[in-house]
Design an enzyme around this catalytic site. Sequence first.
Site, short mmCIF file in Angstrom:
data_model
loop_
_atom_site.label_atom_id
_atom_site.label_comp_id
_atom_site.label_asym_id
_atom_site.label_seq_id
_atom_site.Cartn_x
_atom_site.Cartn_y
_atom_site.Cartn_z
CE LYS A 67 -31.38 8.83 33.06
NZ LYS A 67 -33.04 10.10 32.72
CD GLN A 77 -33.70 10.83 28.84
OE1 GLN A 77 -33.27 10.50 29.55
NE2 GLN A 77 -33.13 12.28 29.40
CG ASP A 105 -38.90 9.63 33.94
OD1 ASP A 105 -38.01 10.20 34.82
OD2 ASP A 105 -38.37 9.75 32.85
#
Length: 282
Positions: A52, A96, A119
């Site tokens: 990422k 994460q 997200d």
Amino acid sequence: MGTIIDGAYWAGVSRQETAQKVQALKEKGITPRLVVLLIGDHPASASYVRGKEKAAWSVGIESEIMRFPAETDEQVILDTLDQLNQDPHVHGILVQLPLPAHMNEQRVVSRVSFEKDVDGFHERNVGALSIGTNRMVPCTPLGVMELLRYEKIDITGMHAVVIGRSNIVGKPMANLLLQANATVTICHSRTKDMRTLTRQADLLVAAVGIPRFVTAPDVKEGAVIIDVGINRVDGKICGDVDFSSVEPVASRITPVPKGVGPMTIAMLLANTVRASQIQHRV
Ligand code: NAD
């Protein structure tokens, strides 16, 4: 024979579009910045996070990984998120997953300011998606919708069947398909006689987490097949769809790897830019 949907190619197209938007923001003096929190030493997470970060820099987004040991107190993470939420130079924040077992995932995820929640897991963004006022939308289902758009697959009126009801893939996927005027069925671990349902699908999305779960007898001739699964079998990555048996029956199909996966990362970049635009009212 199903035409293969090249997710790696379309992710490249999307990244170019994002790079142009980053450039336009930079001309206004705004540099999009993404901060990723990595807690613990889960090997797959570490590799996803590096991917990422690299992808972010490739389109001109500044990116930083903040690493914390697995035993970190949850309060330390919450305090860090409060600081990042206040920092005007940080536009996107991603925690994460999975988190270490002693942390409350929803509490941590919902501490990220909803405007920086790239997200799309914050309760407020989940609620917005469910009433159709989308703000930050989870990257994987958003990537699937972008793939369908790029491939000019009109899903209006289609019967779309989603296998999986997780908060990060199945449920937001079903919501997006519904918004796009598909007729949507969600299947899950308790669904009875699932094959009868999947065989009706014009569009079948597999997000189960079981290697090669969907086989040819589950699929209607000519269906579009989207395989979200990422499973490791004997050191190799495979999807939730048994590609070799399903591909001859399908009209279009995403492979694994190089299907939905690259689009997920591309959507993280797109969401970071969108977050920057929203925060600066561009
Ligand atoms: P999850 O484990 O949270 O959810 C799996 C879902 O599948 C559950 O809702 C469950 O009800 C359903 N399920 C389990 N067994 C079933 C069965 N026998 N029959 C029908 N349904 C069943 O998983 P997730 O986070 O939604 O991820 C699903 C898959 O997608 C995994 O392989 C994951 O690695 C992958 N994934 C890929 C990306 C990407 O970028 N491509 C992103 C996220 C997840």
